[in-house]
Design an enzyme around this catalytic site. Structure first.
Site, short mmCIF file in Angstrom:
data_model
loop_
_atom_site.label_atom_id
_atom_site.label_comp_id
_atom_site.label_asym_id
_atom_site.label_seq_id
_atom_site.Cartn_x
_atom_site.Cartn_y
_atom_site.Cartn_z
N GLU A 85 0.84 -1.22 0.00
CA GLU A 85 0.00 0.00 0.00
C GLU A 85 0.86 1.26 0.00
OE1 GLU A 85 -3.26 0.07 2.81
OE2 GLU A 85 -3.32 2.24 2.78
N LYS A 280 -7.28 -0.32 11.42
CA LYS A 280 -6.74 -0.81 10.14
C LYS A 280 -5.47 -0.02 9.81
CE LYS A 280 -6.24 -1.03 5.50
NZ LYS A 280 -5.33 -0.25 4.67
N ASP A 296 3.83 -14.23 11.77
CA ASP A 296 2.54 -14.65 11.24
C ASP A 296 1.53 -13.50 11.40
OD1 ASP A 296 0.03 -15.76 10.89
OD2 ASP A 296 0.47 -17.60 11.98
N HIS A 393 -1.95 10.61 -0.39
CA HIS A 393 -2.27 9.39 -1.15
C HIS A 393 -2.23 9.64 -2.65
CE1 HIS A 393 -4.46 6.66 1.95
NE2 HIS A 393 -3.26 7.00 2.32
C1 MEV Z 1 -5.64 3.60 5.00
O1 MEV Z 1 -5.00 2.40 4.65
C2 MEV Z 1 -5.60 3.80 6.50
C3 MEV Z 1 -6.39 4.99 7.01
O2 MEV Z 1 -7.76 4.91 6.56
C4 MEV Z 1 -6.35 4.90 8.53
C5 MEV Z 1 -7.26 5.88 9.25
O3 MEV Z 1 -8.27 6.30 8.67
O4 MEV Z 1 -6.94 6.17 10.41
C6 MEV Z 1 -5.85 6.28 6.54
#
Ligand code: MEV
Length: 439
Positions: A85, A280, A296, A393
Site C-alpha cells: 500500500e 486498520k 505470522d 495518497h
Molecule cells: C488507510 O489504509 C488507512 C487509514 O484509513 C487509517 C485511518 O483512517 O486512520 C488512513
C-alpha cells in the site's frame, strides 16, 4: 468449467505450470511468461521458496521498504516494512522524524504469556473430574518433559494448567486452559506439541481412574490447539511532548492540533465504524513489520482485533491525553512474535530485516512493532485532522496510474507537475497522458 484434477501435488513444478496455463488462459505463452518471470535465477533460493508451501508455481513479490529515524527507548532504528500500500512507509518515516525531534518513542513489554487449550467433552460427575484433574496434573507436566526440557533450560516452558468448566455455555464442554512462556520463539509448535501430549496423557489416565464409571472414562478430546488471543502478551508504546511542540502543521495552532487529534482518538474509542478503520491504519504499520520479520500476520491480526473488542464493543487500540500541557499518545496491544525458528531462520530477507534491527529478542521486536503501529496511527490522524488523507495518497495514486499506462520518466514528471494542487481523477490522468502522447 474446468474438470477436477487428480494428483496435482505429485506433478512437477513445470507440469503444474502447464496445467494452470492450459486450463485458465487463452494466451498461454503470456501467462507462462508472467509466472516464470517471477522465478529467481538463483536455483537454491528458488527451491527454498518453492518448499515454504505446497504446489508453488511462482513467487509473489511485495515491496520491501525502510522507514528510518525511529528513536525507540534511546536507540535509533531503521524499520523494514513489507507492504504493497502506497503512503504507509512514507507516513511511518514522517512520524518517526517528527518524534525524533521530540524525544522519540518509549516502549515496554507488559507481559509475555501465551495460551493453549485442550477442548474436551465429559458427561459425568463434576467433582470426580476435579479429583481426576488434581491427580493427573503433575503427570501432564512430567509426560511433556521431552518437549519442554530445552525451553525450560532457557527459562521458559509451561506456566500453568487449569481445568475450566464451560458447561454453562455448551453442554459437557470443559477445557484444559494452559499458559506458556516461549521466550524468543513464537511458540506455536512448542505449545501445540505440549497440548497434544497433555491430551494423550489425560485420555490415557482417565481410562484407568478408579473413581470414574465406565461412561465417565470415555472423555472425548475434541482438539488441542494454541489460542491466537493473547491478552496477556501485551506491549505498550508511547510518545509525549509539550503541546507547544506540536507546531509543524501550517495554519493549525499546537493547541488546536492536540485537541482535534484527541477528539479523533475519542471518536475511535466510542464508534466501531471509525474504530475499525482507525485500527486498520495501525495494522498497516504493524503487519508490514510483522511480515518483513517473518512473523505470522494472520495470528497477529486475529489476536489484535479480539483484544480491541475485549470490553464488548470494538474500540481504538490507541489512546491520547493532555495533562498539564503535555500531549501523550499511546498504544497497548497483544503481539505474539518470534525472532527464532520458523521463517526467521530460513528466509534471507527476513534474516536481513532482523539483522537491521540488531537481532532483537521477541520482547524487543514487540516494542519495535508496537511503535510502528503507533507511528502509523499518528501519521494517519495528523493528516486526517489537518490536510485530509487524499493529499499524500494522491501522489502515489497518480504514479500507480501512470505506471499502469506505461508512462516514461519525462511523461511522469510533466503529468505530476500538471496535477500539483489538483484532485487526481483517473479519467483526467488518462486524458492528460493521451494529450501528451498525441503531441
Ligand atoms: C488507510 O489504509 C488507512 C487509514 O484509513 C487509517 C485511518 O483512517 O486512520 C488512513
Amino acid at each position: 468449467m474446468i474438470k477436477p484434477v487428480k494428483g496435482f501435488s505429485k506433478l512437477s513444478k513445470e507440469e503444474k505450470v502447464s496445467w494452470v496455463v492450459s486450463s485458465f488462459f487463452k494466451d498461454n505463452a503470456n501467462a507462462e511468461s508472467i509466472i516464470k518471470r517471477y522465478w529467481n535465477n538463483d536455483n537454491v533460493l528458488q527451491q527454498l521458496h518453492d518448499e515454504f508451501i505446497e504446489n508453488t508455481i511462482s513467487n509473489y513479490y511485495l515491496p520491501f521498504g525502510i522507514a528510518p529515524n525511529f528513536l525507540i527507548n534511546g536507540n535509533l532504528f531503521a524499520i523494514p516494512m513489507a507492504i504493497e500500500e502506497s503512503s504507509v512507509v512514507a507516513a511511518a518515516s514522517k512520524a518517526a522524524k517528527f518524534w525524533l525531534d521530540r524525544g522519540g518513542f518509549k516502549a515496554e513489554v507488559i507481559s509475555t504469556t501465551k495460551i493453549g487449550q485442550v477442548h474436551f467433552m465429559y458427561a459425568g460427575d463434576k467433582s470426580k473430574l476435579n479429583d481426576f484433574f488434581t491427580a493427573v496434573k503433575s503427570m501432564l507436566i512430567s509426560d511433556s518433559k521431552s518437549i519442554t526440557k530445552n525451553m525450560e533450560k532457557r527459562g521458559g516452558g509451561i506456566k500453568s494448567i487449569e481445568l475450566v468448566d464451560k458447561t454453562s455455555v455448551l453442554d459437557n464442554y470443559y477445557q484444559l486452559h494452559c499458559k506458556f512462556e516461549t521466550l524468543d520463539a513464537m511458540g506455536a509448535n512448542f505449545i501445540n506439541s505440549c497440548l497434544e501430549q497433555f491430551a494423550k496423557t489425560f485420555k490415557r489416565e482417565a481410562n484407568s481412574f478408579n473413581d470414574f464409571s465406565e461412561d465417565e472414562r470415555d472423555i472425548e478430546i475434541v482438539m488441542s490447539i494454541l489460542s491466537n488471543y493473547v491478552p496477556d502478551c501485551i506491549v505498550r508504546a508511547e510518545v509525549s511532548c509539550p503541546v507547544s511542540e506540536l507546531n509543524e502543521d501550517e495554519g493549525v495552532s499546537p493547541n488546536e492540533f492536540a485537541e482535534k487529534f484527541i477528539r479523533a482518538v475519542q471518536i475511535a474509542q466510542v464508534e466501531p465504524y471509525r474504530a475499525v478503520t482507525h485500527n486498520k491504519g495501525i495494522m498497516n504499520g504493524i503487519d508490514a513489520v510483522v511480515l518483513a520479520t517473518g512473523n505470522d500476520f494472520r495470528a497477529v491480526e486475529a489476536g489484535v482485533h479480539a483484544y480491541a473488542a475485549r470490553n464488548g464493543s470494538y474500540s481504538s487500540l490507541t489512546h491520547a491525553s493532555i495533562e498539564n500541557g503535555i500531549f501523550k499518545f499511546w498504544i497497548e496491544l497483544p503481539l505474539a512474535l518470534g525472532t527464532v525458528g520458523g521463517l526467521t531462520n530460513l528466509h534471507p530477507l527476513v534474516k536481513l530485516a532482523l539483522e537491521m534491527l540488531e537481532k532483537p529478542s521477541a520482547k524487543e521486536l514487540m516494542q519495535i512493532i508496537a511503535v510502528a503501529g503507533l507511528a502509523q496511527n499518528f501519521g494517519a490522524l495528523r493528516s486526517l485532522t489537518t490536510t485530509g488523507i487524499q493529499k499524500g495518497h494522491m501522489k502515489m495514486h497518480l504514479m500507480n496510474i501512470l505506471n499502469q499506462m506505461g508512462a516514461t520518466a519525462d511523461e511522469k514528471l510533466q503529468i505530476a507537475t500538471y496535477f500539483e494542487g489538483k484532485t487526481v481523477v483517473h479519467s483526467d490522468v488518462v486524458a492528460k497522458f493521451n494529450e501528451l502522447r498525441v503531441v
